[in-house]
Design an enzyme around this catalytic site. Structure first.
Site, PDB file in Angstrom:
ATOM      1  N   SER A 186      14.814 -10.814  29.218  1.00  0.00           N
ATOM      2  CA  SER A 186      16.045 -11.031  28.481  1.00  0.00           C
ATOM      3  C   SER A 186      17.169 -11.520  29.411  1.00  0.00           C
ATOM      4  O   SER A 186      16.987 -12.518  30.103  1.00  0.00           O
ATOM      5  CB  SER A 186      16.420  -9.727  27.784  1.00  0.00           C
ATOM      6  OG  SER A 186      17.275  -9.965  26.740  1.00  0.00           O
ATOM      7  N   ASP A 394       9.426 -12.838  19.096  1.00  0.00           N
ATOM      8  CA  ASP A 394      10.854 -12.636  19.355  1.00  0.00           C
ATOM      9  C   ASP A 394      11.664 -13.784  18.768  1.00  0.00           C
ATOM     10  O   ASP A 394      11.275 -14.950  18.879  1.00  0.00           O
ATOM     11  CB  ASP A 394      11.064 -12.581  20.884  1.00  0.00           C
ATOM     12  CG  ASP A 394      12.497 -12.270  21.266  1.00  0.00           C
ATOM     13  OD1 ASP A 394      13.228 -11.703  20.430  1.00  0.00           O
ATOM     14  OD2 ASP A 394      12.865 -12.578  22.415  1.00  0.00           O
ATOM     15  N   HIS A 452       9.985  -9.264  21.826  1.00  0.00           N
ATOM     16  CA  HIS A 452      10.923  -9.465  22.932  1.00  0.00           C
ATOM     17  C   HIS A 452      10.512  -8.648  24.157  1.00  0.00           C
ATOM     18  O   HIS A 452      10.734  -9.062  25.289  1.00  0.00           O
ATOM     19  CB  HIS A 452      12.305  -9.013  22.443  1.00  0.00           C
ATOM     20  CG  HIS A 452      13.439  -9.282  23.374  1.00  0.00           C
ATOM     21  ND1 HIS A 452      13.916 -10.550  23.610  1.00  0.00           N
ATOM     22  CD2 HIS A 452      14.203  -8.453  24.124  1.00  0.00           C
ATOM     23  CE1 HIS A 452      14.940 -10.486  24.463  1.00  0.00           C
ATOM     24  NE2 HIS A 452      15.126  -9.218  24.790  1.00  0.00           N
TER      25      HIS A 452
END
Ligand code: NAG
Ligand code: NAG
Ligand code: NAG
Ligand code: NAG
Ligand code: NAG
Length: 702
Positions: A186, A394, A452
């Site tokens: 991320s 994601d 994710h």
């Protein structure tokens, strides 16, 4: 008298040593390391098989003598290392900014999960089996790290991390020659290239110090090229079946998409190296995701199924959380890390109330003068390999975005992957794990059926990413259609296969007992050579010294224990004896004050406009703090005003009609746009198998 006592103690210590089977490497700890050793955790000896209890160190390292900044780290290493693991260190960073790497440690790549009784349980896909792994809470203020000065720019983050490395290797100097990798996810897509760039520069500039042996980067669902990635939300959502042109708000989203496209075109036209504000962050681009989630809300669904989970579109969440209540493990991890016992076990010098994401860290790190990390990749790729991997479910950092910015990226003499570069299948044993594109040190991996947080969904497969970056895989080409596959295996399987092949082909009697997995005799020779070269103490003599040290330690502990028992007997009641040495030592009066201070900090943070990537998105989406989960989405009314619920949107020019932007979700080639000259859609070309997978999943979710 003395000698009787001595012999008695020696006897007991031997008994204890043999019955408690200390982790073999424990002896390697020096005095400094012992301060950071973790000896217990709730459930550790009950739920984790003895031979699988990792050797662990943790604590808060003070970065500068005169400053408050302390970085928390938690290191795991396998007590019975596989040979490949030896001399390999991974630093793991979660994103946010401001989100704790304890997410990584306790929900993703670490050896533990937390159960509802606030105890550790075992994750058999843990990365620590393949490399020593250190989860670091950074920048200051994140997780169990603390500071009185919050970072505003990514180069500050880099400087502090380099200082952290210096402090870390003061404690573990024997690891300084290890192969170093960085992994994370991320917003760590910004941290990791910045830190890697910092390390490579340090290695060049600082010739007096031992260079860091940086070997590669693994970035999962990384936020690397912000606007380009925002531009991918709509095409991805269409391809995934989340939204289509029948949506009543379709046109508003298209208008937003076009605004973002114009910004990206503008950025692409810049010829200089200057930092342009619109590249750092663009509300116009970020708003696309907000709209997608908002306009696909299902008001008629049960409360917790009204909104797509932006981290895994096969899941739903309440509105406006849309994934904020995920992953479910947070429900157990948060109270676990807030247990005083746990904070004592983790050797915290300052206790603080752990939160997954710290709003103040996020709002401070606006990075207004830090160029997006995508610009650092070409320089890094000249020196080390980088794997960008994406869980394909994601939305927020989806793989379309990654493939799109790779297309525009020029590295090692060429732009993007070659036109004719075919994706390879990635097999984990006999299971299809995803597909891979790789050229000139850059590898893109699309991981199937993962969110994710790839290691959350696919722990064992995610661990094999380490095999991809270290070259521990086989290649195969299907004769029928020429499809190429890379094959990774469960731990040790490949090495065993190699050993078996060599055993059968060797002339002499094969020594079955080695189990070292050394590729060849020559390799094992060079292994031992390199062991000698690395200035480690000669193992045999030091291990006997260490054994004696342990004996001594046990004796001391025993004597001390006897003394405590004796004095407790003499002077009951005594609370200190009840709580034991570890907790007693750290329980000091300051703690309550500090806790209060951090709570005040959090309060501050809630009153500030949030700048973090995730946070920003959700400020716009939510009118209030979503739940007790912390500071992911504290909002202010001011930010909320940014939401234009469609009314405020006017077409920039009237040339475009609805038809201009029709994205036909029935098309074979997903995400095709007719006549939308400003809208660039990725032409995704995954191998057929992935295409099917994606469709399957999207069908089931829609
Ligand atoms: C890891 O766990 C999975 C599922 O619980 C199990 O199927 C597998 O055999 C385990 N692997 C090892 C090496 O223990
Ligand atoms: C090299 O590193 C040492 C220790 O971190 C530091 O004191 C020194 O200033 C550095 N030198 C350069 C040229 O960066
Ligand atoms: C790729 O990385 C290696 C180190 O792994 C480096 O030696 C090489 O120069 C890099 N560049 C290219 C074009 O492969
Ligand atoms: C995959 O391998 C496992 C064990 O290695 C085996 O049990 C399973 O049947 C295999 N599956 C397929 C589809 O070949
Ligand atoms: C992905 O998940 C779906 C169902 O959730 C399953 O049918 C499919 O086999 C999975 N594919 C892979 C590659 O794991």
């Amino acid at each position: 008298m003395y000698s009787i006592l001595y012999n008695f103690i020696l006897l007991i210590s031997v008994v204890i040593q043999t019955s408690f089977a200390l982790p073999p490497k424990l002896g390697a700890t020096n005095d400094l390391q012992k301060q950071y050793l973790i000896t217990d955790l709730p459930g550790l000896h009950k739920n984790i098989p003895t031979e699988e209890v990792p050797l662990m160190f943790s604590g808060q390292l003070q970065l500068y003598p005169d400053k408050e900044t302390h970085y928390f780290f938690w290191k795991f290493s396998d007590s019975n290392k596989i040979p490949e693991n030896n001399k390999r260190t991974i630093f793991w960073l979660n994103g946010g900014p401001g989100c704790s790497s304890m997410d990584g440690a306790l929900m993703e790549a670490g050896p533990f999960r937390i159960n509802k009784d606030k105890q550790v349980t075992y994750n058999n896909g843990s990365w620590h089996k393949a490399a020593d792994i250190i989860f670091v809470d950074q920048p200051g203020g994140t997780g169990f790290s603390y500071t009185d000065k919050y970072d505003h720019e990514l180069y500050e983050v880099t400087d502090h991390f380099l200082k952290f490395l210096e402090k870390y290797f003061e404690i573990f100097p024997e690891e300084l020659s290890n192969e170093i990798y960085f992994a994370g996810e991320s917003y760590a897509g910004q941290y990791i290239p910045y830190i890697a760039d910092g390390i490579l520069k340090y290695n060049k500039l600082n010739t007096t110090e031992t260079p860091y042996n940086l070997k590669g980067l693994l970035i999962g669902n990384g936020w690397i090229s912000p606007n380009e990635q925002s531009l991918s939300y709509l095409p991805f959502a269409v391809q995934a079946g989340i939204i289509n042109s029948n949506n009543p708000r379709w046109q508003q989203i298209l208008v937003q998409q076009e605004r973002c496209q114009k910004i990206v075109n503008q950025i692409d036209s810049y010829q200089d190296d200057a930092i342009h504000a619109d590249e750092i962050s663009s509300t116009d681009c970020e708003r696309i995701l907000t709209y997608v989630l908002q306009y696909t809300r299902d008001n008629n669904a049960p409360e917790y199924e009204q909104c797509y989970n932006m981290y895994d579109y096969t899941l739903k969440d309440s509105y406006p959380s849309c994934g904020m209540n995920w992953p479910p493990d947070l429900v157990t991890v948060t109270p676990f890390l807030r247990e005083e016992e746990v904070m004592n076990d983790l050797n915290l010098i300052e206790h603080k109330q752990w939160q997954e994401c710290n709003g103040r860290v996020g709002s401070s790190l606006s990075a207004k003068n830090s160029i997006p990390s995508v610009h650092l990749l070409p320089g890094i790729l000249e020196e080390i390999p980088v794997i960008l991997f994406n869980g394909n479910l994601d939305i927020i950092c989806n793989y379309f975005g990654t493939e799109n910015f790779i297309k525009k990226l020029t590295w090692n003499g060429q732009k993007g992957f070659s036109e004719d570069l075919d994706a390879m299948n990635w097999l984990y044993g006999n299971e299809t794990a995803g597909y891979i594109k790789s050229e000139r040190n850059l590898t893109f991996v699309n991981v199937f059926n993962a969110s994710h947080m790839v290691p959350f969904d696919k722990p064992e497969i995610s661990r094999a990413l380490i095999d991809l970056i270290t070259g521990n895989y086989d290649e195969s080409i299907k004769e029928t259609d020429g499809t190429k596959s890379l094959i990774t295996y469960p731990l040790g399987v490949r090495q065993a296969k190699i050993a078996a092949v060599e055993d059968s082909s060797s002339t002499g009697p094969a020594s079955q007992t080695t189990a070292t997995g050394s590729d060849t005799d020559a390799a094992s020779d060079s292994d031992s050579d390199s062991e000698e070269e690395t200035s480690e103490p000669a193992s045999s003599s030091s291990s006997s010294r260490i054994t004696r040290l342990i004996q001594l330690l046990v004796i001391i502990v025993l004597i001390w224990g006897l003394y405590v028992l004796y004095s407790s007997y003499k002077s009951r009641p005594s609370s200190i004896i009840k709580t034991g040495p570890t907790s007693g030592k750290k329980k000091n009066v300051q703690w309550a004050d500090q806790l209060r201070r951090f709570q005040e900090d959090d309060q501050d943070a809630q009153n500030q406009q949030q700048q973090g990537f995730f946070v920003k998105t959700f400020n716009r989406l939510t009118g209030s703090v979503t739940d007790g989960r912390g500071n992911y989405a504290p909002t202010s009314a001011k930010v909320y005003e940014d939401i234009e619920l469609g009314e405020g949107i006017a077409l920039n020019d009237n040339d475009h009609t609805m038809d201009d932007f029709i994205i036909d979700s029935e098309e074979e080639e997903v995400g095709q746009v007719e006549n939308g000259e400003n809208i660039e859609v990725p032409d995704v070309e995954p191998p057929k198998i992935s295409d099917n997978e994606v469709r399957q999943s999207s069908d089931s979710s829609s």
